[in-house]
Design an enzyme around this catalytic site. Structure first.
Site, PDB file in Angstrom:
ATOM      1  N   HIS A 322      27.094  35.353 -38.274  1.00  0.00           N
ATOM      2  CA  HIS A 322      27.877  34.929 -37.121  1.00  0.00           C
ATOM      3  C   HIS A 322      27.074  35.216 -35.866  1.00  0.00           C
ATOM      4  O   HIS A 322      26.211  36.107 -35.861  1.00  0.00           O
ATOM      5  CB  HIS A 322      29.212  35.675 -37.064  1.00  0.00           C
ATOM      6  CG  HIS A 322      30.192  35.259 -38.116  1.00  0.00           C
ATOM      7  ND1 HIS A 322      30.697  33.980 -38.204  1.00  0.00           N
ATOM      8  CD2 HIS A 322      30.772  35.962 -39.134  1.00  0.00           C
ATOM      9  CE1 HIS A 322      31.551  33.907 -39.219  1.00  0.00           C
ATOM     10  NE2 HIS A 322      31.603  35.098 -39.807  1.00  0.00           N
ATOM     11  N   CYS A 365      25.878  30.541 -34.439  1.00  0.00           N
ATOM     12  CA  CYS A 365      26.288  29.860 -33.220  1.00  0.00           C
ATOM     13  C   CYS A 365      25.702  30.559 -32.006  1.00  0.00           C
ATOM     14  O   CYS A 365      25.319  31.725 -32.054  1.00  0.00           O
ATOM     15  CB  CYS A 365      27.814  29.828 -33.111  1.00  0.00           C
ATOM     16  SG  CYS A 365      28.590  28.756 -34.333  1.00  0.00           S
TER      17      CYS A 365
END
Length: 576
Positions: A322, A365
């Site tokens: 993440h 991301c």
């Protein structure tokens, strides 16, 4: 754009086009320059000079060439023409300047493997009656399509032969492209049968158009062996001849601690597998570390930087996790700056990697914004998104977390010879399939596997940008489409060719090396300091405590710095 300015830009572009680009341009421009001129062209300037003589081609603003450059994945050249790549993309969807049939053939050719190409050659001989002597001259799918066009077997007005060829290959995805062409341009299918005189709008024209003096001719290449006035100086390349080439470390954060609030990154193991296979094939010693905290991640970088890399050519680090803007997360829910991870490999800290490429690939991301497709109502949603998913999972997942804006604005190390390949641009999400892995890693490994023996890394990453950016990713209800564009950033000073052809034919890259034990000791030392009663932690790498203790003082600084990393209190794992 002024004519003189365009001429200057085209002359500059000539030196940026390789032989592979040149062959693609020749194929795309067949409908306006004539085959004779193309076959004689050996430089880009020859092609540009030929197409300016066709009064039907809107060369005055560069838009025709811009479509060519966009299709071959040279977005940088579209920008050199001082045009907006997004507008060029939209224009190709609504009112293309290139012949739509030519675009169709190009897209098909780019998606065919070498094996499928050979199958089509065999089919052309047995089913279509093409003579063996003609097929012996066919070296590329472009050549085959041109040969079939000359024999009037595949033409804009009749696509049945083309569809039959794709059925032989069992390529339903490419048949869908042909069906889309047929539905979008029925006037070309029904009535335009003079293939030698079709212009880009379906009207008739003669390919050998008279010369039109719209502006002075582009400079021709020197005759009689004269000097080349715009010849670029030769670029140097990094050495890539060691075996093994170096270490490739993959940190695969899949299963996050329950208290972290992050969801599991299903599909990340597939990314790790693809990276493992690819970099092993390229001659690297690959080691995968699963489910690491930020302290473990820092320890791996610390241990890797302590190794003696003098006998190796490069180092590769892949991080799957993440992420937020310029940060990635450990499985403990804490963030760590990418800049901090790369800082271990500056020349002052890792002298044996000085002047050698240090490559980082980040699947995470860089924010929470989603890039949407242009003119979404006109997009035909392909099976690329839903077909990648398991039953019951409607849309791909993202690796974004709502962490606010990071102040780690510096994303490239303050030194040369670094490359950081981000899965997406700053501020935006990246996407991951539960069954096939992330879009970025899949395209990265596919292009490395296909082109590492012929193209430099920057050219390959440009292909990756093209491939990922053309994906239509289902992002919610009502057929909303999301887009993703990777962002490679680098301070490389030379070209980087992996040169897998130079690897020993029977050489097996070792799965372990003495250096890996140093990394393990660094990890264990961190855990010994951080968790004296449970040195093994919950993550995936354990070594003997005695070796680890000897490094305690050396890694204490790593611990103290990583203790300052912020914990995310209430993250939300966004699903599409």
């Amino acid at each position: 754009m002024a004519n003189l300015r365009l001429r200057q830009i085209l002359v500059e572009i000539c030196s940026d086009l390789g032989s592979d680009d040149l062959e693609k341009l020749k194929f795309l421009l067949r409908d306006v320059t004539g085959s004779a001129k193309l076959e004689m062209a050996t430089m880009a300037i020859d092609i540009f000079s030929a197409i300016e003589r066709n009064k039907h081609v809107a060369l005055h603003d560069g838009s025709y060439l811009a479509e060519c450059f966009w299709l071959i994945g040279r977005i940088d050249l579209v920008r050199k023409l001082e045009l907006d790549p997004r507008r060029v993309e939209v224009g190709m969807e609504t009112d293309p300047r290139l012949l739509p049939f030519r675009i169709l053939l190009y897209k098909i050719s780019e998606d065919l493997s070498d094996k499928e190409f050979e199958q089509l050659k065999y089919h052309s001989s047995k089913a279509l009656g093409i003579k063996r002597g003609q097929l012996q001259k066919v070296k590329h799918v472009f050549d085959l399509f041109v040969l079939l066009e000359k024999n009037s077997l595949i033409i804009p007005a009749s696509i049945n032969v083309l569809k039959d060829m794709l059925k032989v290959l069992n390529r339903g995805d490419l048949l869908e492209l042909v069906d889309e062409y047929q539905a979008k341009y029925p006037h070309l299918i029904d009535g335009e049968n003079n293939t030698d005189s079709l212009n880009i709008n379906g009207a008739t024209q003669t390919l050998e158009s008279p010369v039109v003096d719209q502006y002075p001719s582009l400079p021709s290449r020197p005759q009689n062996g004269g000097p080349q006035t715009n010849e670029p100086s030769p670029m140097h390349a990094y050495e890539m001849n060691a075996f093994p080439r170096g270490f490739c470390i993959i940190i695969n954060n899949n299963n996050f601690y329950p208290q972290s609030g992050f969801g599991c990154r299903v599909g990340s193991d597939e990314d790790a597998r693809m990276l493992d296979e690819t970099f092993c094939r390229l001659g690297f010693i690959v080691k995968i570390y699963n489910d690491f905290t930020v302290k473990d991640m820092a320890a791996v970088m610390h241990g890797l930087s302590r190794l003696d890399h003098s006998k190796y050519n490069a180092v590769v680090v892949c991080i799957l996790s993440h992420g937020g803007e310029h940060v990635v997360y450990g499985v403990d829910g804490k963030e760590i700056a990418i800049r901090y991870l790369t800082s271990f490999f500056r020349s002052s800290k890792c002298k044996s990697l000085a002047n050698k490429p240090k490559l980082f690939f980040i699947q995470a991301c860089q924010g929470n914004e989603r890039q949407t497709g242009i003119n979404q109502t006109d997009l035909s949603i392909q099976a690329d998104g839903p077909s990648d998913l398991e039953e019951g999972q409607s849309f791909p997942e993202t690796d974004a977390e709502d962490v606010g804006r990071s102040n780690n604005s510096k994303i490239i190390p303050d030194e040369s010879d670094f490359l950081i390949g981000y899965a997406t641009v700053t501020g935006y999400t990246s996407f991951r399939s539960r069954t096939r892995g992330s879009f970025y890693i899949r395209k990265l490994t596919e292009n490395l596997n296909q082109y590492a023996n012929s193209q430099d890394l920057i050219s390959i990453l440009t292909r990756v940008n093209h491939d990922v950016s053309t994906e239509n990713i289902p992002a919610g209800n009502n057929y909303e489409i999301s887009k993703q564009v990777p962002m490679p950033q680098f301070t490389l000073r030379k070209q980087l060719f992996f040169r897998p052809e130079n690897l020993p034919r029977d050489g097996t890259v070792p799965r372990s090396a003495a250096g890996l034990s140093i990394i393990s000791q660094s990890i264990q030392a961190v855990r010994t300091i951080a968790q004296p009663t449970d040195a093994t932690s919950q993550s995936g790498e354990v070594t003997s405590g005695s070796d680890a203790t000897s490094q305690s003082s050396e890694v204490q600084n790593v611990i103290s710095r990583s203790d300052n990393l912020r914990t995310v209190t209430q993250p939300s794992d966004a699903n599409m």
